[in-house]
Design an enzyme around this catalytic site. Structure first.
Site, PDB file in Angstrom:
ATOM      1  N   LEU A 191       0.983  -1.201   0.046  1.00  0.00           N
ATOM      2  CA  LEU A 191       0.017   0.060   0.073  1.00  0.00           C
ATOM      3  C   LEU A 191       0.793   1.190  -0.004  1.00  0.00           C
ATOM      4  CD1 LEU A 191      -2.995   0.547   0.385  1.00  0.00           C
ATOM      5  CD2 LEU A 191      -2.775   0.907   2.836  1.00  0.00           C
ATOM      6  N   TYR A 200     -13.482 -19.235  -0.120  1.00  0.00           N
ATOM      7  CA  TYR A 200     -13.798 -18.362   0.713  1.00  0.00           C
ATOM      8  C   TYR A 200     -13.781 -18.704   2.189  1.00  0.00           C
ATOM      9  CZ  TYR A 200     -16.776 -14.664   2.802  1.00  0.00           C
ATOM     10  OH  TYR A 200     -17.346 -13.361   3.414  1.00  0.00           O
ATOM     11  N   LYS A 255     -10.787 -17.100   4.834  1.00  0.00           N
ATOM     12  CA  LYS A 255     -11.202 -16.610   6.279  1.00  0.00           C
ATOM     13  C   LYS A 255     -10.546 -17.524   7.437  1.00  0.00           C
ATOM     14  CE  LYS A 255     -13.622 -12.920   4.438  1.00  0.00           C
ATOM     15  NZ  LYS A 255     -13.146 -11.598   4.922  1.00  0.00           N
ATOM     16  N   THR A 313     -25.982 -10.686   6.157  1.00  0.00           N
ATOM     17  CA  THR A 313     -26.000  -9.031   6.201  1.00  0.00           C
ATOM     18  C   THR A 313     -26.943  -8.605   5.109  1.00  0.00           C
ATOM     19  OG1 THR A 313     -24.172  -8.604   7.803  1.00  0.00           O
ATOM     20  CG2 THR A 313     -25.426  -6.899   6.577  1.00  0.00           C
TER      21      THR A 313
END
Length: 323
Positions: A67, A151, A155, A181
């Protein structure tokens, strides 16, 4: 539990569904926000209104790459990952890299800044659970080579890496396990249950339900999920902590409920079951209630009405609060 103010936050995956709502909520509380996203699954429209807000900065970047210098931050929220089945099936390697390399880069930033790090993990780490409801001490029942594994295992690895940085390098970390959600800004085509049923209801189509439809899910409105993430960030709790709504119903029942709110009388269309689809999914949120003072506040029907309204008028503002 503490209530320390977050002065400057880094939100990785900040243009996504949950990430964009998190950026808004942090800005509303007086926190400056650096939103990082490569837009592989996020949507620039989600943060368009924030670009002119004082204290908001957008950096288009892939978190698996180093970054650029962003200055000091005191909190990092790592939500940078494809999260819907349609996306992680389309981007399997990218999903694994976001959970592994991306998490490590984010943890290194947290370490260098002495910042609070919050990993947005998922209820998918429980797999097809043999314990119900799911509590944080349950290790899960996951197929490591199935179609959902890119996935699930990304995680699970991210959780292990986060825990290792906490234990071996004293990084101030926390793990949130987010359950289903829903809310404004979900994409109709992302393959998840609620936006699929809403889009089908509004189009007058049959509602596609996989398998028998008796598999259960719980759904949490996005403002409640965001409030849980912020409460965790402001606390000293390492987690993992479940963030979800313990109201549970079958997928078929959710389809009927969504259709009724959308004004549809469409029939259910049962299609083939999905491989490794969890049979039951519902969070035990006792730990969140006790340690964070958090629990969902938005009623299911109120949240669904707000979401249906947004799908009907998607260009209108998408407030996360529901009266």
């Amino acid at each position: 539990m503490t209530t320390s103010h977050i002065h400057r936050a880094l939100v990785l995956g900040g243009s996504g569904f949950i990430g964009s709502h998190l950026c808004e909520s942090l800005l509303d509380s007086g926190t400056s926000v650096i939103c990082v996203d490569n837009f592989s699954t996020g949507n620039a429209v989600n943060i368009q209104s924030l670009l002119e807000v004082k204290g908001f900065q957008l950096v288009e970047h892939d978190i698996t790459e180093p970054l650029p210098d962003i200055g000091m931050v005191d909190a990092i929220f790592h939500l940078a990952s494809p999260a819907s089945p349609a996306d992680y099936h389309r981007l399997p390697i990218e999903t694994l890299r976001a959970g592994s390399i991306g998490t490590e880069r984010a943890l290194e930033i947290a370490s260098a800044n002495n910042a609070r790090f919050v990993l947005a993990s998922t209820s998918e780490v429980y797999g097809d659970p043999q314990v119900h409801p799911q509590h944080e001490t349950y290790f899960g029942n996951v197929n490591p080579v199935g179609p959902r594994s890119v996935y699930d295992e990304a995680k699970r690895y991210a959780e292990a890496l986060t825990s290792a940085y906490r234990r071996s390098r004293s990084v101030n970390t926390a793990i949130a396990r987010i359950f289903n959600t829903y809310g404004p800004r979900m994409r109709a085509e992302d393959g998840r249950m609620i936006p699929t049923f809403i889009a089908q209801s509004l189009a007058g189509d049959k509602l596609t339900v996989t398998g028998t439809g008796q598999q259960t899910r719980s759904i949490c409105f996005v403002s409640d999920t965001v409030a849980g993430l912020i409460a965790l960030a402001r606390s000293n709790e390492p987690g993992p902590i479940n963030i979800g709504n313990p109201v549970e119903a079958s997928v078929a029942e959710w389809a009927v409920r969504v259709a009724a709110i959308a004004g549809s009388t469409a029939e259910l269309d049962f299609i083939d079951a999905v491989e490794d689809d969890p049979r039951r999914r519902c969070p035990d949120i006792s730990r969140a209630r006790l340690r964070l003072g958090w629990e969902p506040l938005i009623g299911i029907d109120a949240g669904l009405r707000r979401t249906v309204d947004w799908f009907t008028h998607p260009t209108s503002p998408a407030p996360t609060s529901v009266g």
